[in-house]
Design a protein around this motif. Structure first.
Motif, PDB file in Angstrom:
ATOM      1  N   ASP A   1      12.289  22.761  25.431  1.00 46.86           N
ATOM      2  CA  ASP A   1      12.174  21.486  26.145  1.00 46.86           C
ATOM      3  C   ASP A   1      11.586  20.411  25.235  1.00 46.86           C
ATOM      4  N   LYS A   2      10.726  20.859  24.325  1.00 47.49           N
ATOM      5  CA  LYS A   2      10.107  19.896  23.399  1.00 47.49           C
ATOM      6  C   LYS A   2      10.992  19.633  22.189  1.00 47.49           C
ATOM      7  N   CYS A   3      11.807  20.621  21.818  1.00 47.51           N
ATOM      8  CA  CYS A   3      12.621  20.526  20.603  1.00 47.51           C
ATOM      9  C   CYS A   3      13.578  19.343  20.687  1.00 47.51           C
TER      10      CYS A   3
ATOM     11  N   CYS B   1      15.988  18.209  15.566  1.00 46.13           N
ATOM     12  CA  CYS B   1      15.960  17.406  14.334  1.00 46.13           C
ATOM     13  C   CYS B   1      16.234  18.270  13.105  1.00 46.13           C
ATOM     14  N   LYS B   2      16.220  19.574  13.255  1.00 44.95           N
ATOM     15  CA  LYS B   2      16.550  20.515  12.176  1.00 44.95           C
ATOM     16  C   LYS B   2      15.549  20.523  11.023  1.00 44.95           C
ATOM     17  N   ALA B   3      14.378  19.930  11.224  1.00 47.91           N
ATOM     18  CA  ALA B   3      13.380  19.930  10.153  1.00 47.91           C
ATOM     19  C   ALA B   3      12.968  21.368   9.821  1.00 47.91           C
ATOM     20  N   CYS B   4      12.902  22.205  10.838  1.00 47.55           N
ATOM     21  CA  CYS B   4      12.442  23.581  10.619  1.00 47.55           C
ATOM     22  C   CYS B   4      13.426  24.374   9.769  1.00 47.55           C
ATOM     23  N   ILE B   5      14.729  24.213  10.069  1.00 46.53           N
ATOM     24  CA  ILE B   5      15.683  25.048   9.335  1.00 46.53           C
ATOM     25  C   ILE B   5      15.864  24.548   7.902  1.00 46.53           C
ATOM     26  N   GLN B   6      15.457  23.317   7.655  1.00 45.12           N
ATOM     27  CA  GLN B   6      15.546  22.832   6.278  1.00 45.12           C
ATOM     28  C   GLN B   6      14.476  23.456   5.393  1.00 45.12           C
ATOM     29  N   VAL B   7      13.382  23.850   5.986  1.00 45.09           N
ATOM     30  CA  VAL B   7      12.298  24.381   5.159  1.00 45.09           C
ATOM     31  C   VAL B   7      12.154  25.892   5.234  1.00 45.09           C
ATOM     32  N   CYS B   8      12.716  26.514   6.252  1.00 44.35           N
ATOM     33  CA  CYS B   8      12.516  27.962   6.405  1.00 44.35           C
ATOM     34  C   CYS B   8      12.990  28.696   5.154  1.00 44.35           C
ATOM     35  N   PRO B   9      12.130  29.538   4.582  1.00 43.83           N
ATOM     36  CA  PRO B   9      12.510  30.205   3.339  1.00 43.83           C
ATOM     37  C   PRO B   9      13.380  31.458   3.530  1.00 43.83           C
TER      38      PRO B   9
ATOM     39  N   ARG C   1      21.956  31.913   8.679  1.00 43.21           N
ATOM     40  CA  ARG C   1      21.030  31.148   9.487  1.00 43.21           C
ATOM     41  C   ARG C   1      19.671  31.368   8.857  1.00 43.21           C
ATOM     42  N   THR C   2      18.680  30.639   9.275  1.00 42.70           N
ATOM     43  CA  THR C   2      17.338  30.892   8.775  1.00 42.70           C
ATOM     44  C   THR C   2      16.560  31.595   9.882  1.00 42.70           C
ATOM     45  N   ALA C   3      15.355  32.066   9.552  1.00 46.38           N
ATOM     46  CA  ALA C   3      14.605  32.849  10.533  1.00 46.38           C
ATOM     47  C   ALA C   3      14.327  32.026  11.785  1.00 46.38           C
ATOM     48  N   VAL C   4      14.077  30.734  11.600  1.00 43.39           N
ATOM     49  CA  VAL C   4      14.005  29.862  12.776  1.00 43.39           C
ATOM     50  C   VAL C   4      15.293  29.054  12.771  1.00 43.39           C
ATOM     51  N   ASP C   5      16.036  29.130  13.851  1.00 42.01           N
ATOM     52  CA  ASP C   5      17.332  28.457  13.861  1.00 42.01           C
ATOM     53  C   ASP C   5      17.905  28.529  15.270  1.00 42.01           C
ATOM     54  N   TYR C   6      19.011  27.806  15.471  1.00 46.65           N
ATOM     55  CA  TYR C   6      19.682  27.958  16.756  1.00 46.65           C
ATOM     56  C   TYR C   6      20.640  29.127  16.665  1.00 46.65           C
ATOM     57  N   PHE C   7      20.995  29.691  17.801  1.00 44.28           N
ATOM     58  CA  PHE C   7      21.936  30.801  17.825  1.00 44.28           C
ATOM     59  C   PHE C   7      23.323  30.244  18.112  1.00 44.28           C
TER      60      PHE C   7
ATOM     61  N   ALA D   1       4.556  23.650  10.724  1.00 46.42           N
ATOM     62  CA  ALA D   1       3.939  22.486  10.097  1.00 46.42           C
ATOM     63  C   ALA D   1       4.902  21.302  10.075  1.00 46.42           C
ATOM     64  N   GLU D   2       6.197  21.584   9.994  1.00 44.33           N
ATOM     65  CA  GLU D   2       7.189  20.521   9.889  1.00 44.33           C
ATOM     66  C   GLU D   2       7.634  19.984  11.247  1.00 44.33           C
ATOM     67  N   CYS D   3       7.402  20.750  12.293  1.00 45.35           N
ATOM     68  CA  CYS D   3       7.952  20.390  13.600  1.00 45.35           C
ATOM     69  C   CYS D   3       7.120  19.287  14.251  1.00 45.35           C
ATOM     70  N   LYS D   4       7.667  18.087  14.273  1.00 46.41           N
ATOM     71  CA  LYS D   4       6.893  16.958  14.802  1.00 46.41           C
ATOM     72  C   LYS D   4       6.609  17.080  16.300  1.00 46.41           C
ATOM     73  N   PRO D   5       7.620  17.452  17.108  1.00 47.54           N
ATOM     74  CA  PRO D   5       7.320  17.548  18.550  1.00 47.54           C
ATOM     75  C   PRO D   5       6.494  18.780  18.933  1.00 47.54           C
ATOM     76  N   GLU D   6       6.056  19.538  17.956  1.00 41.74           N
ATOM     77  CA  GLU D   6       5.222  20.726  18.206  1.00 41.74           C
ATOM     78  C   GLU D   6       5.873  21.690  19.185  1.00 41.74           C
ATOM     79  N   ALA D   7       7.133  21.996  18.906  1.00 36.49           N
ATOM     80  CA  ALA D   7       7.862  22.881  19.813  1.00 36.49           C
ATOM     81  C   ALA D   7       7.673  24.353  19.448  1.00 36.49           C
ATOM     82  N   ILE D   8       7.191  24.599  18.236  1.00 39.10           N
ATOM     83  CA  ILE D   8       7.107  25.997  17.793  1.00 39.10           C
ATOM     84  C   ILE D   8       5.763  26.601  18.165  1.00 39.10           C
ATOM     85  N   ASP D   9       5.825  27.756  18.782  1.00 42.57           N
ATOM     86  CA  ASP D   9       4.598  28.415  19.209  1.00 42.57           C
ATOM     87  C   ASP D   9       4.738  29.912  18.953  1.00 42.57           C
ATOM     88  N   PHE D  10       4.050  30.369  17.906  1.00 42.19           N
ATOM     89  CA  PHE D  10       4.186  31.785  17.519  1.00 42.19           C
ATOM     90  C   PHE D  10       3.603  32.728  18.553  1.00 42.19           C
TER      91      PHE D  10
END
Ligand SMILES: Cc1cc2nc3c(=O)[nH]c(=O)nc-3n(C[C@H](O)[C@H](O)[C@H](O)COP(=O)(O)OP(=O)(O)OC[C@H]3O[C@@H](n4cnc5c(N)ncnc54)[C@H](O)[C@@H]3O)c2cc1C
Ligand code: SF4
Lengths: 555, 221, 273
Positions: free
Chosen positions: A101-103, A106-114, A128-134, C68-77
């Motif tokens: 709901d918050k996401c 913007c794909k910022a996460c998948i650009q950096v996921c190693p 895909r990266t470890a964090v990504d859409y399915f 750290a990169e997620c601006k809307p803080e949607a990620i929660d481990f």
């Protein structure tokens, strides 16, 4: 009337259609899908269509918003059971770890996921990266966090393999051993004889060859011995007074006792009919694969926790099962499978010199059968057959034959064991089945065999052997060891026959707790699974211990 | 300056400019004014060495050693030993390294990009927590596992940065990329697809039978 | 097929390939008439070398860079898994997204050549949301294939699953020609008389698609830079070989193991296609 509840398994187009149909009929539907989102729209398979009619499936969106449909994605059905006309289920709903709901996509996460991984949604074509859409259409993000690596998943007791192998790589051998012992009290023994399902799963096999996981376990166990360290197995500080009886000191019984002692139980007694511990680890697996001294050391470490083993005590003879049940708060049965199956051919019971492999190996291990002469024929193709042949070869038989009715390819024995037997000079005869045991003056003189050929695959997927008419021949022999298979000997139960058994004469138990249908009685190991491997018996012992603990604490 | 402040990307840059060896001497563990600066320095140098080895620079050209400000003799010994090592290796990109000049300088440019990247910086910084208190899930890594994670980034990021480096000059097809890089085209195809998914590259057009890919400029945030 | 769960993506680490350490043993001569342990154990150096081969498989590293990169803080481990105990009146089992299929005939080269795909993979490739935005590309070199061969795996003309599989093939061929310029598609499969009567004339009208009645035999290539050779037996029982730049195998669906397990526990038939 209550609304009907329907479970639809599978979030592909088929499952979505089924769910919608039910939902439109007013039924409440739960749609369970293993993957993190519903499936993609597909290309039709039932009619030839124009290109623009492919990949359209309005039902997907309809199902997503239908009030009667609850979608459980990323979920696994862990247990199903029919009970009183209902189907009871336990469903694990995995966390996506992303609040969609918050996401904002913007794909910022998948650009950096190693971490790059093969993409299931695209059938492994892309990354895909470890964090990504399915599913790109739903664009719901998830973090792919597996419970454990594939090796650990394949291990029946889920040893932290990555952890203990990594510690060896770091040179921290004793820490590695301590980590193994968290879940396995007999690492030195298992590290020698395990057929290692973990290695069959190991990812490195796709690059070159799997990691030698099993021998590394043995390595750390040996380091401790070489450094002359005697560890003390810890027990919990909180103690429990309940009396627990364990039948059989095999890997299942020993592990169950260990885990219970570790939890703080102080009154644990193992009843063992033999004068030695270890079950088949002692009287089945030969010394040249697992030295008794080493096994004894590991058993001693377990006993040091305050566990008593009463040797030479057979339940059903020396103590009745009812008595045991009455005088204990819980009973664990780990009696194994110690009755050799018969060949069921003429002559089998008529002559001296026919010994089933269980007896043959046990007598050798206990020192009552020291040597042999003449020709030995072992019948069978499993590990027990190979062990019997190799033991016979060491006992001094002049010639050792192994007769198996299919070919090398179908042999259930571990390939490395078969290689070793051949290497040592055991003569392997494939596609041969015994039809009669021959004898003279009360002693075996030979085996009449018939040649076989392979027919169509049977239910197990192995090709069924068919006898070739008129192809009988005789191999002379002074000793014949049938090593077909073993079954449980449940005579010790005596009059308590209310136990629910399977058609293979093994106990039927609860898959979570190892509980039998009789209150307070648990079972594990070969007596539940039928002849299997030691590490699965250990797993059965662990499950029983956890089950007993829950049972006793909630009483 | 605290050795912990060392920036591996600058180390790579210095080598690219012709440096033959770099010795970093920090204080002993436990003596750090900033508590863990020397641990970080050690981790950074160790990982940079792994990267150097991967791209073909002899890792002996880079070293992390410790001594305290009072130990003049120790310091001299360290410096002399290192000096001897570098003399033996000879100039960068010569006999002492797996890859020769001028190819090496392009490799070092890639190394600089890898080390300047967020992935590498971030994960190197996680060494101490990962191997002591654990990751976000509380799982503790062995040293070996941490090295594998770093190696994974080294191997993949080097390839990705090489591809991006080529695309920075002009739009290229998979075959063209494979022609100038020592990476099999099937892998390049995968990387390009992944980079497209991540929004780093886009299809520019198709020339003949080959789709060409171009870089999408990223807003600097 | 479930690729992700097969393990972590295989990376060309610098230490690959490295030999697996052999277990030292005593010789056969030393074993006769005694029960001395055969395997003598790894020396420390061997053990460490072997342990270092471990890939330490792990997907999410838990490094929190995304967080750290997620601006809307949607990620929660810490968002937890949930376990639900639910009761139902009825269960419907369908094949989910595992897309399990029977192993294709090894002669067809799947898994050996990067440019031999399954129908499921090709379907994803043709999808507008797929990895190539709908373009048919050879994963071997990223080029547009001039000639795509779609071959039927392990079905006879009488196989009841044949029509669905062929129709998928025809639809894929149409899509492929519509979305990618200058691609010829050949579909090779046994055909039943019924299928021919019903669809053949319609299929023959599709431009760019050639339908061949035959049984695929093998797919392979001699040199790395050659196109693939696709061999099949024609209707007149002749062996014919054609060249293709991309081969797509029409697979036979299978039921995923977990579904079979579920069906067994429920005492019902597993879902089939
Ligand atoms: C020849 C042979 C070779 C094998 N090789 C391997 C191998 O290489 N690797 C591997 O992993 N597995 C191997 N196995 C299988 C493995 O040994 C067994 O799966 C495992 O030992 C089963 O453990 P358990 O505890 O269930 O039973 P067991 O080990 O069979 O132990 C049961 C114990 O219960 C005792 N007992 C039975 N009835 C009573 C009673 N009424 N009262 C008191 N005590 C009783 C028995 O004496 C026995 O000691 C082999 C088995 C055989 C026979
Ligand atoms: S390489 Fe093998 S042993 Fe190591 S973690 Fe992966 S699967 Fe397990």
């Amino acid at each position: 009337m209550e609304t009907k509840e329907v479970l639809v398994v599978g979030g592909g187009p088929e499952g979505v259609r089924a769910a919608l149909e039910k939902a439109q009929a007013g039924v409440r539907v739960t749609l369970v899908e293993r993957f993190p989102a519903l499936g993609a729209a597909r290309i039709p398979r039932d009619r030839i269509v124009a290109p623009d009619a492919c990949f359209v499936n309005p039902e997907l969106e309809e199902a997503r918003v239908h009030p009667n449909i609850r979608i459980l994605a990323y979920s696994e059905i862990q247990k199903v059971r029919r009970e009183n006309g209902k189907i009871q289920t336990r469903i694990l709903k995995r966390s996506l770890r992303v609040d969609n709901d918050k996401c904002t996509d913007c794909k910022a996460c998948i650009q950096v996921c190693p971490v790059n991984m093969l993409d299931d949604f695209d059938e492994g074509l892309g990354f895909r990266t470890a964090v990504d859409y399915f599913n790109p259409q739903t664009a719901e993000f998830n973090i792919f966090k597996e419970d454990m690596p594939v090796c650990q998943q394949a291990c029946p007791v889920h040893l932290d393999i990555r952890g203990y192998v990594g510690r060896i790589a770091d040179g921290r051998h004793l820490e590695s051993l301590a980590l193994i012992r968290e879940r396995l009290p007999i690492p030195g023994s298992i590290g020698r004889i395990c057929p290692h399902p973990c290695e069959s799963a190991c990812n490195r096999q796709y690059l070159d060859a799997p990691i030698s996981i099993c021998f590394l376990k043995r390595f750390v166990a040996d380091v401790e011995i070489a450094r002359e360290i005697t560890p003390a197995y810890k027990t919990a500080s909180q103690k429990f007074p309940e009396k627990i009886a364990i039948i059989g000191a095999g890997p299942a019984g020993l592990t169950c006792a260990h885990d219970l002692a570790r939890l703080g139980y102080e009154n644990i007694t193992i009843y063992e009919s033999l004068p030695v511990p270890g079950g088949y680890l002692w009287v089945g697996i030969p010394e040249y694969r697992l030295p008794k001294k080493l096994l004894q050391r590991e058993v001693d470490l377990i006993c040091e926790m305050g566990i008593e083993i009463r040797y030479n005590t057979r339940i059903g003879e020396d103590i009745s099962f009812e008595e045991l049940q009455k005088s204990n708060d819980a009973v664990f049965i780990g009696a194994g499978c110690h009755r050799g199956l018969k060949l069921r051919i003429p002559g089998e019971d008529d002559f001296e010199g026919v010994v089933d492999c269980v007896t043959f190996l046990r007598e050798q291990a206990l020192g009552t059968r020291k040597s042999g002469t003449g020709k030995l024929i072992v019948i069978g193709g499993g590990n027990a057959a190979i062990d019997s042949a190799r033991v016979g070869w060491r006992m001094g038989f002049d010639e050792v034959y192994l007769v198996y009715r299919r070919t090398r390819r179908e042999m259930p024995a571990n390939s490395w064991e078969v290689d070793a037997a051949e290497h040592e000079g055991v003569v392997l005869q494939y596609l041969a089945a015994p039809v009669e045991i021959l004898g003279k003056n009360g002693a075996v003189s030979g085996v009449k065999c018939i040649q076989m050929k392979l027919g169509k695959p049977d239910a197990s997927g192995r090709r069924r052997p068919i006898p070739v008419k008129g192809s009988e021949y005789v191999i002379d022999a002074q000793t014949v060891v049938p090593a077909i298979s073993q079954t449980a000997n449940l005579e010790f139960l005596g009059k308590s026959t209310e136990f629910r058994l399977t058609r293979w004469n093994t106990f039927e138990v609860d898959p979570d707790t190892g509980a039998t249908n009789i209150e307070g009685v648990f079972a594990g190991g070969d007596v539940v699974s039928g002849p299997d491997i030691a590490i699965r018996a250990v797993a059965g012992g662990k499950r029983g211990a956890a089950g007993i603990h829950t049972y006793l604490r909630s009483r | 300056m605290c050795t912990g402040r060392l920036d591996p990307a600058i180390v790579a840059k210095a080598f690219k400019k012709g440096l033959d060896g770099l010795l970093v001497v920090g204080c002993y563990f436990g003596d750090c004014h900033y508590i863990s600066g020397n641990y970080q320095a050690q981790a950074k140098i160790e990982m940079t060495r792994r990267l150097f080895e991967h791209i073909g620079v002899n890792p002996q050209r880079l070293a992390f050693k410790q001594c305290s400000s009072g130990e003049a003799a120790v310091f001299v010994e360290i410096v002399n030993t290192f000096d001897a090592t570098i003399r033996e290796l000879g100039p960068l990109g010569g006999d002492g390294d797996a890859v020769r000049n001028p190819a090496l300088s392009e490799k070092l440019a890639t190394a600089e990009a890898v080390l300047a990247g967020e992935k590498m910086r971030w994960v190197i910084g996680k060494k101490t927590p990962f191997t002591t208190s654990g990751n976000m899930y509380g799982e503790i890594f062995t040293e070996h596992e941490f090295n594998r994670a770093i190696d994974m980034i080294i191997v993949e990021e080097t390839e990705v940065q090489e591809i991006l480096g080529q695309l920075r000059q002009k739009a290229l097809s998979v075959a063209e990329l494979a022609g100038s890089l020592a990476i099999p085209p099937a892998r390049i195809f995968r990387y390009v697809t992944a980079l497209k998914r991540k929004g780093f590259v886009a299809l520019e057009g198709i020339s003949g039978r080959s789709p060409k890919y171009k870089l999408i400029s990223q807003e600097v945030s | 097929m479930v690729y992700e769960k097969q393990g972590r993506y295989i990376i060309p680490f610098d230490d690959v390939p490295a030999d697996r350490a052999p277990m030292p043993e005593i010789s056969v001569d030393e074993r006769r008439n005694n029960f001395v342990e055969i395997e003598t154990g790894f020396p420390e150096e061997t053990a460490i070398r072997e342990a270092k081969r471990c890939l330490s498989c792990r997907r999410c590293l838990g490094c929190a860079l995304c967080w750290a990169e997620c601006k809307p803080e949607a990620i929660d481990f810490s968002l937890p898994d949930e376990t639900l105990e639910l009761a139902f009146d009825e269960v419907v089992l369908t094949c989910g997204q595992d897309n399990a299929f029977c192993d294709p005939d090894p002669e067809l080269g799947f898994g050996r050549y990067a440019d031999v795909l399954t129908d499921l993979q090709f379907e994803r490739m043709l999808s507008p949301t797929g990895p190539t935005d709908g373009l048919a590309l050879s994963p071997l070199d990223g080029r547009i294939p001039a000639h795509v061969a779609i071959v039927q795996d392990g079905r006879s003309a009488e196989d009841p699953g044949l029509p669905a599989s062929l129709i998928l093939g025809v639809n894929m061929a149409q899509l492929c020609s519509a979305q990618t310029r200058d691609v010829k598609v050949t579909l090779i499969s046994p055909l039943s008389d019924e299928f021919k009567a019903r669809y053949e004339s319609q299929i023959r009208q599709i431009t760019g698609l050639t339908l061949i009645e035959g049984t695929p035999l093998s797919v392979g290539r001699e040199n790395d830079s050659d196109p693939l050779n696709v061999a099949y037996t024609s209707r007149s029982d002749e062996k014919v070989t054609i060249a293709a730049d991309l081969v797509v195998i029409l697979t036979r669906p299978d039921t995923a193991a977990y579904l079979r397990d579920l069906a067994r526990q429920l005492d019902t038939a597993p879902p089939a296609f």
